[in-house]
Design an enzyme around this catalytic site. Structure first.
Site, mmCIF file in Angstrom:
data_model
loop_
_atom_site.group_PDB
_atom_site.id
_atom_site.type_symbol
_atom_site.label_atom_id
_atom_site.label_comp_id
_atom_site.label_asym_id
_atom_site.label_seq_id
_atom_site.Cartn_x
_atom_site.Cartn_y
_atom_site.Cartn_z
ATOM 1 N N GLU A 192 12.788 -43.746 -1.544
ATOM 2 C CA GLU A 192 13.658 -42.623 -1.574
ATOM 3 C C GLU A 192 14.952 -43.045 -1.985
ATOM 4 O O GLU A 192 15.909 -43.321 -1.145
ATOM 5 C CB GLU A 192 14.077 -41.906 -0.172
ATOM 6 C CG GLU A 192 12.438 -41.188 -0.100
ATOM 7 C CD GLU A 192 12.697 -40.207 1.243
ATOM 8 O OE1 GLU A 192 13.711 -40.187 1.955
ATOM 9 O OE2 GLU A 192 12.041 -39.273 1.421
ATOM 10 N N GLU A 284 5.167 -38.108 0.336
ATOM 11 C CA GLU A 284 5.834 -37.976 1.679
ATOM 12 C C GLU A 284 5.991 -36.339 1.719
ATOM 13 O O GLU A 284 6.908 -35.930 0.912
ATOM 14 C CB GLU A 284 6.902 -38.788 1.843
ATOM 15 C CG GLU A 284 7.288 -38.668 3.339
ATOM 16 C CD GLU A 284 8.699 -39.766 3.621
ATOM 17 O OE1 GLU A 284 8.680 -40.932 3.399
ATOM 18 O OE2 GLU A 284 9.719 -39.327 4.230
#
Length: 359
Positions: A192, A284
Site C-alpha cells: 500500500e 485486500e
C-alpha cells in the site's frame, strides 16, 4: 487503518496485454488428490472436499497469466481466485498451521492464500533470513493443499516503496529463485504505497519486476497503486494516472484495496472504471472501516463482490487471524486451540466471507 477521501474522475483508455508461458502445464495432476491425503484437522475428522472428484485450484488451472484485462489459466480461460490474506506473520504465525490451512482449503474451499510479510513493524527488516523462511514455509503449505499463494511484500510505513528498494530486491530474488519452476505464485511487490507519486511507484516497480523476471520470467506480478492501493482516490487522484502511464512490463496486474464501511461510491466507481481499462486484482479488502474494525457493512461489501464476480476480478480478504478487530475472521483465542472448521469459531465477518468463498 488508512484515511481515504475524495472522488475520482474518468480515465483515458489504454490497451491490455496478452502473454502465455512456458510453465503452462507444470501443475502436476497429482495435486488434484492432495486434499484427500491431508492429515485430519486436530480435534476432529478431516473436512470433506468441495466435491469428491474435484481437482484443486492449482491442479485445475496451472500456470496463470494476464490475458487482456483478465487473469487467465493455462488454457487461456479467465479465472477469478477467491481466498484469504494472513495477518502480519510477525504477530500471527500461530494462525497459519496445518489445521487452519486444511480448513481454508477444504472447509472454506479457498483458491488462494496471501502471505503477508511486513517489512517494518517488527517484520522482515529485523530478521530477513528468518522472515523469508517463514513466508516460504506458508507458501509451501498452501501449495501442498492445492492453493495459489500471493507473496505479499507488505510495505506500509514508510509509504514510499523506494525506501525499501534494496530489501525488496533481496527478498524477491530469494523468492523468485525458489519458485521459478512452480506455477502457484503471484508476486505482490508493494502492498500500500502512500504519500508518494505514481511516477515514484512506477519507477520502483520497473526496478523490482526485472529482479523477479531474471529468475522467474512467467509468474504474474501485482503492482500496488497510489494512496494505499486505491488508484489514487484516497489522495485526491484517480485511475487515469495509471491508465495514461502504465508500468513498462508485461504479465502484470494492478492492486486495489477497499474497506466497505469507509470506502463508498467513489471507490466502487473507481474499481469499476479501472477494471475496464486495466487488469486488476483486489489483494485486500474488509467489510469494516479502513482500520479493519468496527461494524460490518455487508450490503456495501456485497456490491463490491457482485462487481468483482461479474468482471472476474480475483480477491483476498483481510484477514485470516484471531486479532481482536472485527476484520479478523476467527474469534479471539481460536489460534491457540485446535478447531478451525465450521462457523462456531468465526466472528460475524468470518461467517459471511467463508460463505462467499464457498459459493
Amino acid at each position: 487503518m488508512y484515511q481515504r477521501t475524495t472522488s475520482p474522475t474518468e480515465p483515458v483508455p489504454t490497451d491490455g496485454r496478452r502473454r502465455f508461458t512456458r510453465k503452462a502445464l507444470l501443475a502436476a495432476s497429482a495435486l488434484g488428490v492432495v486434499t484427500a491425503l491431508l492429515a485430519p484437522v486436530r480435534g476432529g475428522a478431516a473436512p470433506a472436499p468441495a466435491a469428491p472428484t474435484a481437482a484443486t485450484p492449482l491442479a485445475a488451472n496451472g500456470q496463470l497469466s494476464v490475458c487482456g484485462r483478465q487473469l487467465c489459466n493455462a488454457s487461456g480461460q479467465a479465472v477469478a481466485l477467491n481466498g484469504m490474506s494472513t495477518h502480519g506473520t510477525q504477530w500471527y504465525a500461530q494462525c497459519v498451521t496445518d489445521g487452519s490451512l486444511n480448513a481454508l482449503a477444504t472447509d472454506w474451499r479457498a483458491d488462494v492464500l496471501r502471505v503477508s510479510t511486513y517489512v517494518q513493524e517488527g517484520g522482515y527488516e529485523t530478521d530477513p533470513a528468518g522472515f523469508t523462511a517463514r513466508a516460504q514455509k506458508f507458501i509451501d503449505a498452501a501449495h501442498a493443499r492445492g492453493m495459489y499463494a500471493v507473496i505479499d511484500w507488505h510495505m506500509l510505513t514508510p509509504g514510499d516503496p523506494n525506501a525499501n528498494l534494496a530489501r525488496a530486491k533481496t527478498f524477491f530474488t530469494a523468492m523468485a529463485k525458489k519458485y521459478k519452476d512452480h506455477p502457484g505464485v503471484l508476486y505482490e511487490i508493494a502492498n500500500e504505497p502512500s504519500g508518494v507519486s505514481w511516477s515514484a511507484i512506477k519507477s520502483y516497480s520497473e526496478q523490482i519486476i526485472p529482479v523477479i523476471r531474471a529468475q522467474d520470467p512467467d509468474a504474474v506480478v501485482l503492482v500496488g497503486t497510489r494512496a494505499w492501493s486505491s488508484f489514487g482516490v484516497s489522495e485526491g487522484s484517480n485511475e487515469s494516472e495509471v491508465v495514461n502511464n502504465p508500468v513498462r512490463a508485461s504479465n502484470i496486474m494492478y492492486t486495489f484495496h477497499f474497506y466497505a464501511a469507509s470506502h463508498r461510491e467513489a471507490y466502487l466507481s473507481a474499481l469499476d472504471r479501472a477494471s475496464d481499462k486495466l487488469p486488476v486484482f483486489v489483494t485486500e479488502f474488509g467489510t469494516q472501516n479502513y482500520a479493519g474494525e468496527g461494524a460490518n457493512d455487508f450490503a456495501m461489501s456485497q456490491r463490491y463482490l457482485d462487481l468483482m464476480k461479474r468482471k472476474k476480478i480475483s480477491w483476498t480478504n483481510w484477514n485470516y487471524s484471531d486479532d481482536h478487530r472485527s476484520g479478523a475472521v476467527f474469534k479471539t483465542g481460536t489460534c491457540n486451540g485446535s478447531n478451525w472448521t465450521g462457523t462456531g469459531v468465526l466472528k460475524e465477518a468470518g461467517v459471511w466471507i467463508r460463505e462467499r468463498i464457498r459459493q
